[in-house]
Design a protein around this motif. Structure first.
Motif, short mmCIF file in Angstrom:
data_model
loop_
_atom_site.label_atom_id
_atom_site.label_comp_id
_atom_site.label_asym_id
_atom_site.label_seq_id
_atom_site.Cartn_x
_atom_site.Cartn_y
_atom_site.Cartn_z
N THR A 16 50.16 29.60 31.76
CA THR A 16 49.18 30.14 30.81
C THR A 16 47.81 30.26 31.46
OG1 THR A 16 50.37 29.13 28.96
CG2 THR A 16 48.10 29.81 28.54
N LEU A 17 47.44 29.26 32.24
CA LEU A 17 46.16 29.30 32.96
C LEU A 17 46.14 30.48 33.93
CD1 LEU A 17 43.45 27.94 33.84
CD2 LEU A 17 44.81 26.73 35.58
N ILE A 18 47.19 30.61 34.74
CA ILE A 18 47.26 31.68 35.73
C ILE A 18 47.15 33.05 35.08
CG2 ILE A 18 48.79 32.83 37.39
CD1 ILE A 18 49.90 30.01 38.07
N ASN A 19 47.91 33.26 34.01
CA ASN A 19 47.92 34.57 33.36
C ASN A 19 46.60 34.93 32.71
OD1 ASN A 19 50.56 35.12 34.10
ND2 ASN A 19 51.43 34.36 32.19
N ASN A 20 45.83 33.93 32.31
CA ASN A 20 44.56 34.21 31.64
C ASN A 20 43.37 34.25 32.59
OD1 ASN A 20 44.82 34.33 28.49
ND2 ASN A 20 46.27 32.78 29.17
N VAL A 21 43.52 33.66 33.77
CA VAL A 21 42.46 33.75 34.77
C VAL A 21 42.63 34.99 35.63
CG1 VAL A 21 41.45 32.69 36.83
CG2 VAL A 21 42.02 31.28 34.86
N PHE A 22 43.89 35.28 36.00
CA PHE A 22 44.15 36.37 36.93
C PHE A 22 44.85 37.54 36.24
CE2 PHE A 22 44.20 32.37 39.39
CZ PHE A 22 43.04 32.60 40.10
N ARG A 23 44.58 38.72 36.74
CA ARG A 23 45.06 39.94 36.08
C ARG A 23 46.56 40.17 36.28
NH1 ARG A 23 44.85 44.48 39.66
NH2 ARG A 23 44.02 43.97 41.72
N GLU A 24 47.08 41.05 35.43
CA GLU A 24 48.47 41.51 35.47
C GLU A 24 49.50 40.39 35.26
OE1 GLU A 24 49.58 44.36 38.46
OE2 GLU A 24 47.55 45.19 38.58
N ASN A 25 49.15 39.39 34.43
CA ASN A 25 50.09 38.30 34.12
C ASN A 25 50.81 37.81 35.37
OD1 ASN A 25 49.68 38.19 31.27
ND2 ASN A 25 50.89 40.05 31.05
N LEU A 26 50.02 37.38 36.32
CA LEU A 26 50.52 37.08 37.66
C LEU A 26 51.65 36.05 37.67
CD1 LEU A 26 49.97 38.07 40.50
CD2 LEU A 26 48.28 36.26 40.76
N MET A 47 37.06 38.06 43.05
CA MET A 47 36.48 38.89 41.99
C MET A 47 37.48 39.96 41.56
SD MET A 47 33.70 38.91 40.26
CE MET A 47 32.62 38.01 41.35
N ASN A 48 38.15 40.56 42.54
CA ASN A 48 39.15 41.58 42.24
C ASN A 48 40.30 40.99 41.42
OD1 ASN A 48 41.97 42.65 43.03
ND2 ASN A 48 40.67 44.35 43.64
N ALA A 49 40.75 39.79 41.78
CA ALA A 49 41.94 39.20 41.16
C ALA A 49 41.68 38.64 39.76
CB ALA A 49 42.51 38.11 42.06
N GLN A 50 40.48 38.10 39.53
CA GLN A 50 40.22 37.45 38.23
C GLN A 50 39.90 38.49 37.16
OE1 GLN A 50 37.30 36.92 36.21
NE2 GLN A 50 35.83 38.05 37.46
N HIS A 51 40.27 38.21 35.93
CA HIS A 51 39.89 39.10 34.82
C HIS A 51 39.35 38.30 33.63
CE1 HIS A 51 44.07 39.08 32.58
NE2 HIS A 51 43.57 37.88 32.73
N ALA A 52 39.01 37.04 33.88
CA ALA A 52 38.48 36.21 32.81
C ALA A 52 37.01 36.48 32.55
CB ALA A 52 38.68 34.73 33.14
N ASP A 53 36.31 37.03 33.54
CA ASP A 53 34.87 37.27 33.42
C ASP A 53 34.56 38.71 33.86
OD1 ASP A 53 32.13 37.20 33.30
OD2 ASP A 53 31.91 35.28 34.33
N ILE A 54 34.70 39.64 32.93
CA ILE A 54 34.47 41.06 33.23
C ILE A 54 32.99 41.31 33.53
CG2 ILE A 54 34.71 43.43 32.38
CD1 ILE A 54 37.36 41.91 32.80
N GLU A 55 32.10 40.59 32.83
CA GLU A 55 30.67 40.78 33.06
C GLU A 55 30.31 40.46 34.51
OE1 GLU A 55 31.99 39.06 30.62
OE2 GLU A 55 31.27 39.92 28.73
N ARG A 56 30.96 39.44 35.07
CA ARG A 56 30.69 39.07 36.46
C ARG A 56 31.14 40.18 37.41
NH1 ARG A 56 29.62 34.24 39.29
NH2 ARG A 56 29.78 33.00 37.39
N LYS A 57 32.25 40.83 37.10
CA LYS A 57 32.69 41.98 37.89
C LYS A 57 31.62 43.07 37.87
CE LYS A 57 37.75 41.71 37.18
NZ LYS A 57 38.33 41.91 38.52
N ALA A 58 31.10 43.35 36.66
CA ALA A 58 30.09 44.40 36.51
C ALA A 58 28.83 44.06 37.30
CB ALA A 58 29.75 44.60 35.03
N LYS A 59 28.42 42.79 37.26
CA LYS A 59 27.23 42.37 38.01
C LYS A 59 27.44 42.57 39.51
CE LYS A 59 26.17 38.84 34.55
NZ LYS A 59 26.13 37.38 34.27
N ALA A 60 28.60 42.15 40.01
CA ALA A 60 28.89 42.30 41.43
C ALA A 60 28.91 43.78 41.83
CB ALA A 60 30.24 41.65 41.77
N ALA A 61 29.50 44.60 40.97
CA ALA A 61 29.57 46.04 41.26
C ALA A 61 28.19 46.67 41.26
CB ALA A 61 30.47 46.73 40.24
#
Length: 427
Positions: free
Chosen positions: A42-52, A212-226
């Motif tokens: 559950t942790l993995i699927n919610n931290v990282f994208r595509e239900n890893l 950053m690419n792999a995680q999807h728990a913090d979309i705002e952080r992705k936007a900031k980095a981009a």
């Protein structure tokens, strides 16, 4: 919507450059440890994208370690299987972890950090687990992740662990996904963004892009980095040596814009296909061929810049080109943020709405001057730009749903009237 081969090649170029950017990333490698049933998947699927945890390829590395990875996602997870309180099993797991660390040291497969998961509502940790955590901490930075952290007992357990003074990097309470108490009361997910932040403080800087690419728990952080990267790219590209060009040669902007969009896509790490890219580019560049899209794009942009019409047929300055490209980059980031949120929530994306949103955000951003654009780059806290984009998308969704309901009602009414119209009955 049909495009010429040249235009299609431009889309393909964006996708290929995105793939190349991801391949260049140094992968991040994380060990996930903890007893069976503590919520590691559950942790993995919610931290990282595509239900890893569910869709990734899990290959046994040793008797108790499984390597989880997936093509296109620059992360490798090592999951401890069957870690129970049996002293022999714990000794075997410890030895396997130490061997893994030693074998992969100073390679691309080097393990960077450990998430040691403990179920918070158990409110207890065995002495054998403490010993194992101490030993793992001697070779790798460890974050104690307290899963299913519900209420005061979870907070007290956190305090208890902190007071043990274990040699760990951090202790983090989380609720990986919403927890339903009753039909009327649901505890929302929390703690994942803090876990992301603490992980980034531990792993090497060269692995940040991959994480950053792999995680999807913090979309705002992705936007900031981009936005940080895009701001530097535009400043460097157009601020150093970009000579004014004739409007007729505006297609020279294409390679720069392709590089910009590809790098941003790589940072977000979302499932972008050709049709999605086509919709986003079409929203601002028209439907011309690749050799024309630069001129079409700039001409469309000029429609929204006050007083810029006089430049048509003349020269495009570096300042004007940077404003246009900045607006393109910021709009693209805002739209990708919405796509990332929808993807994380398992919701489908309406390409028609995404195209409309891209056009809408671009119109807003292109009207900003250089100073305002730079200020927007720095809007990291309480991200108004992303909130605005999300609100716009939701409004478009509601309008589309209302129109659909109205059409269905109209069709149903027409059928009813047709069936009950006495003039339609046979005499």
């Amino acid at each position: 919507m049909k495009f010429s081969d040249n235009k299609y090649n431009m889309i393909q170029d964006i996708l290929e450059k995105t793939e190349a950017e991801i391949e260049k990333m140094n992968p991040v490698n994380i060990l996930i440890a903890g007893k069976t049933g503590v919520g590691k998947s559950t942790l993995i699927n919610n931290v990282f994208r595509e239900n890893l945890a569910d869709t990734g390829i899990g290959k046994p590395v040793t008797k108790h370690l499984r390597r989880i990875s997936k093509e296109g996602i620059p992360i490798v997870l090592y999951d401890t299987r069957g870690l129970e309180l049996n002293p022999k099993v714990q000794k075997d797991v410890k030895n396997e972890i130490f061997d893994l660390v030693k074998q992969n040291k100073q390679t691309r497969d080097a393990v960077h950090a450990v998430y040691y998961c403990i179920q918070a509502n158990s409110s207890r940790i065995e002495e054998t687990e403490i010993d194992l955590i101490r030993e793992i901490s001697s070779v790798l930075p460890v974050i104690l992740v307290l899963t299913q952290s519900i209420g005061k007992p979870a907070e007290e357990f956190n305090t208890y662990l902190e007071n043990l003074n274990l040699p760990v990097a951090a202790v983090q309470n989380i609720m990986a996904e919403p927890y339903e108490i009753t039909e009327d009361y649901v505890i929302p997910a929390f703690g994942l963004k803090e876990l992301i932040d603490k992980t980034l403080q531990l792993i090497p800087k060269e692995a940040h892009d991959a994480f950053m690419n792999a995680q999807h728990a913090d979309i705002e952080r992705k936007a900031k980095a981009a936005r940080r990267w895009a701001s530097r790219y535009v400043a460097t590209t157009f601020g150093v040596g970009f000579a004014p060009i004739p409007f007729s040669d505006a297609s020279v902007l294409i390679p720069m814009q392709v590089t910009l969009l590809a790098h941003i896509t790589a940072i977000f790490g979302i499932s972008m296909d050709k049709s999605t890219i086509v919709s986003l580019i079409a929203a601002v560049g028209g439907t011309g061929s690749a050799t024309m899209i630069g001129k079409t794009f700039v001409a469309n942009a000029f429609k929204f810049i006050p007083g810029a019409g006089t430049l048509i047929g003349g020269l495009i300055s570096g300042t004007t080109a940077s404003i246009v490209t900045s607006a393109l980059g910021l709009s693209y980031i805002e739209v990708l943020s919405i796509i990332a949120v929808k993807e994380r929530e398992g919701e489908s994306i309406d390409l028609g709405l995404i195209e409309r949103l891209m056009r809408s955000q671009f119109k807003k951003n292109i009207k900003l001057n250089r100073k305002e654009l730079k200020t927007k780059d720095l809007e990291f806290e309480g991200d108004e730009a992303l909130n605005d984009a999300y609100a716009s998308y939701q409004e478009m969704e509601e309008d589309t749903q209302s129109a659909s309901r109205a059409q269905k009602t109209s069709r149903a009414l027409s059928k009813f009237v047709s069936r009950h119209n006495p003039f339609n009955k046979k005499k």
